[in-house]
Design a protein around this motif. Structure first.
Motif, mmCIF file in Angstrom:
data_model
loop_
_atom_site.group_PDB
_atom_site.id
_atom_site.type_symbol
_atom_site.label_atom_id
_atom_site.label_comp_id
_atom_site.label_asym_id
_atom_site.label_seq_id
_atom_site.Cartn_x
_atom_site.Cartn_y
_atom_site.Cartn_z
ATOM 1 N N ARG A 148 22.317 40.619 78.158
ATOM 2 C CA ARG A 148 21.282 40.294 76.776
ATOM 3 C C ARG A 148 19.829 40.058 76.844
ATOM 4 O O ARG A 148 18.679 40.913 77.248
ATOM 5 C CB ARG A 148 21.945 39.384 75.367
ATOM 6 C CG ARG A 148 20.922 40.071 74.437
ATOM 7 C CD ARG A 148 21.366 41.384 74.207
ATOM 8 N NE ARG A 148 22.757 42.070 73.639
ATOM 9 C CZ ARG A 148 23.478 40.878 72.438
ATOM 10 N NH1 ARG A 148 22.629 40.973 71.630
ATOM 11 N NH2 ARG A 148 24.327 41.049 72.706
ATOM 12 N N GLN A 149 20.124 38.540 78.106
ATOM 13 C CA GLN A 149 18.596 37.850 78.417
ATOM 14 C C GLN A 149 17.712 38.786 79.080
ATOM 15 O O GLN A 149 16.615 39.679 78.859
ATOM 16 C CB GLN A 149 18.677 37.153 79.426
ATOM 17 C CG GLN A 149 17.293 36.281 79.819
ATOM 18 C CD GLN A 149 16.688 36.312 78.582
ATOM 19 O OE1 GLN A 149 16.521 34.803 78.174
ATOM 20 N NE2 GLN A 149 15.100 36.945 78.837
ATOM 21 N N ALA A 150 18.727 39.842 80.645
ATOM 22 C CA ALA A 150 18.117 40.854 81.093
ATOM 23 C C ALA A 150 17.713 42.354 80.319
ATOM 24 O O ALA A 150 16.275 42.749 81.493
ATOM 25 C CB ALA A 150 18.955 41.897 82.250
ATOM 26 N N LEU A 151 17.723 42.612 79.716
ATOM 27 C CA LEU A 151 17.897 44.279 78.738
ATOM 28 C C LEU A 151 16.112 43.469 77.680
ATOM 29 O O LEU A 151 15.623 43.971 77.909
ATOM 30 C CB LEU A 151 18.677 44.210 77.357
ATOM 31 C CG LEU A 151 18.619 44.769 76.433
ATOM 32 C CD1 LEU A 151 17.965 46.656 76.872
ATOM 33 C CD2 LEU A 151 19.571 45.295 75.349
ATOM 34 N N GLU A 152 16.740 42.426 76.920
ATOM 35 C CA GLU A 152 15.168 41.484 76.591
ATOM 36 C C GLU A 152 13.973 41.488 77.568
ATOM 37 O O GLU A 152 12.428 41.567 77.319
ATOM 38 C CB GLU A 152 15.780 40.425 75.695
ATOM 39 C CG GLU A 152 16.669 40.286 74.304
ATOM 40 C CD GLU A 152 16.193 42.054 73.209
ATOM 41 O OE1 GLU A 152 15.385 42.105 73.345
ATOM 42 O OE2 GLU A 152 17.470 42.811 73.145
ATOM 43 N N SER A 153 14.461 41.142 78.598
ATOM 44 C CA SER A 153 13.128 40.742 79.469
ATOM 45 C C SER A 153 12.691 41.986 79.805
ATOM 46 O O SER A 153 11.234 42.554 80.203
ATOM 47 C CB SER A 153 13.907 40.492 80.534
ATOM 48 O OG SER A 153 14.451 38.558 79.913
ATOM 49 N N ALA A 154 13.319 43.294 80.317
ATOM 50 C CA ALA A 154 13.386 44.372 80.226
ATOM 51 C C ALA A 154 11.929 45.068 79.680
ATOM 52 O O ALA A 154 11.173 45.680 79.841
ATOM 53 C CB ALA A 154 13.990 45.052 81.446
ATOM 54 N N LEU A 155 12.042 45.260 78.306
ATOM 55 C CA LEU A 155 11.654 45.760 77.593
ATOM 56 C C LEU A 155 10.151 45.487 77.451
ATOM 57 O O LEU A 155 9.272 44.810 77.324
ATOM 58 C CB LEU A 155 12.491 45.654 76.071
ATOM 59 C CG LEU A 155 13.763 46.473 76.037
ATOM 60 C CD1 LEU A 155 14.380 46.414 74.949
ATOM 61 C CD2 LEU A 155 13.045 48.112 76.616
ATOM 62 N N LYS A 156 10.284 43.182 77.440
ATOM 63 C CA LYS A 156 9.128 42.424 77.211
ATOM 64 C C LYS A 156 8.081 42.986 78.167
ATOM 65 O O LYS A 156 7.928 42.683 77.397
ATOM 66 C CB LYS A 156 9.707 40.915 77.095
ATOM 67 C CG LYS A 156 8.951 39.891 76.663
ATOM 68 C CD LYS A 156 9.331 38.771 76.856
ATOM 69 C CE LYS A 156 9.643 38.273 78.148
ATOM 70 N NZ LYS A 156 9.399 36.626 78.066
ATOM 71 N N TYR A 157 8.934 43.061 79.230
ATOM 72 C CA TYR A 157 7.788 43.998 80.204
ATOM 73 C C TYR A 157 6.793 45.493 80.023
ATOM 74 O O TYR A 157 6.848 45.178 81.290
ATOM 75 C CB TYR A 157 8.827 42.866 81.815
ATOM 76 C CG TYR A 157 8.506 41.653 81.703
ATOM 77 C CD1 TYR A 157 7.427 40.467 81.681
ATOM 78 C CD2 TYR A 157 9.663 40.314 81.953
ATOM 79 C CE1 TYR A 157 7.317 38.925 81.221
ATOM 80 C CE2 TYR A 157 9.653 39.768 81.437
ATOM 81 C CZ TYR A 157 8.742 38.444 81.254
ATOM 82 O OH TYR A 157 8.511 36.893 81.271
ATOM 83 N N LYS A 158 7.989 45.578 79.546
ATOM 84 C CA LYS A 158 7.392 47.465 79.350
ATOM 85 C C LYS A 158 8.032 48.144 80.554
ATOM 86 O O LYS A 158 8.185 48.543 80.844
ATOM 87 C CB LYS A 158 5.770 47.072 79.772
ATOM 88 C CG LYS A 158 4.809 46.433 78.950
ATOM 89 C CD LYS A 158 5.268 46.716 77.496
ATOM 90 C CE LYS A 158 4.383 45.822 76.925
ATOM 91 N NZ LYS A 158 4.619 45.853 74.739
ATOM 92 N N GLY A 159 9.378 47.112 80.826
ATOM 93 C CA GLY A 159 10.218 47.927 81.128
ATOM 94 C C GLY A 159 11.064 49.263 80.501
ATOM 95 O O GLY A 159 11.051 49.394 79.876
ATOM 96 N N LYS A 160 11.809 49.484 81.895
ATOM 97 C CA LYS A 160 13.056 50.821 81.500
ATOM 98 C C LYS A 160 14.749 49.805 81.497
ATOM 99 O O LYS A 160 14.366 49.456 82.125
ATOM 100 C CB LYS A 160 12.749 51.346 81.745
ATOM 101 C CG LYS A 160 11.662 52.524 81.317
ATOM 102 C CD LYS A 160 11.766 53.485 81.801
ATOM 103 C CE LYS A 160 9.805 54.457 82.150
ATOM 104 N NZ LYS A 160 9.459 54.649 80.309
ATOM 105 N N SER A 161 15.313 50.856 80.534
ATOM 106 C CA SER A 161 17.127 49.958 80.359
ATOM 107 C C SER A 161 18.298 51.024 80.194
ATOM 108 O O SER A 161 17.722 51.231 79.356
ATOM 109 C CB SER A 161 16.848 47.892 79.840
ATOM 110 O OG SER A 161 18.655 48.001 79.839
#
Length: 306
Positions: free
Chosen positions: A166-179
């Motif tokens: 869940r952290q990986a997902l939330e961090s990706a979105l926080k940094y304008k990434g994709k998941s």
């Protein structure tokens, strides 16, 4: 190529108990390429013709008769899925993940149920995995690796479990990434998830994916089974924290057996986890920057006589 009319046949073949993915994929190849026939055409034939024309055994034709009976039910289910905006990607579709096929081979899921940006399946990807009860330092490391990967435009693969996933997902979105979210359940049961990530899905930043019966509820068995898809979709694998048993440990050890290059956070001396044991098995220790630690670099250099 399997068209929409053939999807119910493939769904019935997958979800009727009897054959594993490898057997199903080999069967589809035999029908589509060797016999130059479609799955729908095959199921329109009698069991005698199955035996005569395709050399199938009595056990195989009995199983396929049971599959044939289920096809009408899956026709309705497929229509329901399409009506609700879900998509179904067969393994021989150009939209299917090449990375997944390269890593799993004939054991690749014959179909993927998805909603969201399918193009994410074609982009460079990183899986960040680890314990559900990960330590604070492991979660901070996960956040940093997700930031670095997102900065390099790599898609983060997440199993959506609490902790590292869940952290990986939330961090990706926080940094304008994709998941890509790989579900441990059927895609039609992900109600709250679709509500929570509606904007990200619509904007093309998230793809939700499942390989299970669309209405299947979460279970421990499905959670364990989806781990191979998480690792399979990833071009790179980073491990934040592992115990000596469970999904992370089994996934990493299986990856080692297959010769995958896997990176793991080098733990502090006071930590109580199995990271060092996985390093002893050949997983590459890395720091907060995602790069191999000095001791590993020196050891590698020594082995290469540099």
């Amino acid at each position: 190529m399997i068209n929409k009319q053939e999807i119910p046949c493939l769904m019935a073949l997958i979800h009727t108990e009897g054959w594993k993915y490898e057997q199903i994929n080999n069967f589809v190849i035999k029908i589509n390429y060797n016999a130059k026939s479609s799955i729908a055409e095959f199921f329109s034939l009698s069991s005698k013709k199955w035996s005569d024309h395709f050399g199938l055994s009595k056990k195989e034709t009995d199983l396929l008769e049971n599959v044939k009976k289920e096809i009408p039910k899956y026709s309705f289910l497929a229509e329901d899925l399409f009506a609700q905006g879900y998509e179904i990607i067969p393994v021989n579709s150009p939209e299917y993940s090449e990375t997944l096929k390269e890593n799993l081979g004939y054991k690749s899921p014959p179909i993927l149920y998805v909603k969201g940006n399918k193009k994410l399946l074609k982009e460079n990807s990183v899986a960040i995995v680890g314990s559900r009860n990960a330590s604070e330092i492991a979660l901070k490391w996960t956040d940093n690796i997700a930031m670095l990967a997102s900065g390099e435009h790599k898609v983060i693969i997440s199993g959506f479990a609490r902790g590292v996933d869940r952290q990986a997902l939330e961090s990706a979105l926080k940094y304008k990434g994709k998941s890509i979210i790989v579900l441990p359940q059927g895609i039609m049961t992900f109600y709250s998830g679709f509500k929570n990530y509606y904007r990200q899905i619509v904007e093309g930043n998230v793809l939700v994916l499942s390989t299970f019966f669309p209405k299947a509820q979460w279970s421990v068995g499905l959670a364990m089974a989806r781990n191979s898809v998480i690792y399979g979709l990833a071009g790179e694998i980073y491990v934040a924290e592992s115990d000596e048993k469970g999904g992370t440990w089994s996934g990493v050890t299986e990856g080692i057996r297959k010769g995958r290059k896997i990176y793991i956070r080098k733990p502090e001396s006071y930590e109580n986890n199995a990271n060092d044991k996985l390093i002893e098995k050949g997983v590459i220790p890395v720091g907060f920057d995602g790069l191999p630690v000095l001791e590993y670099k020196l050891l590698t250099c020594k082995n290469l006589h540099c």
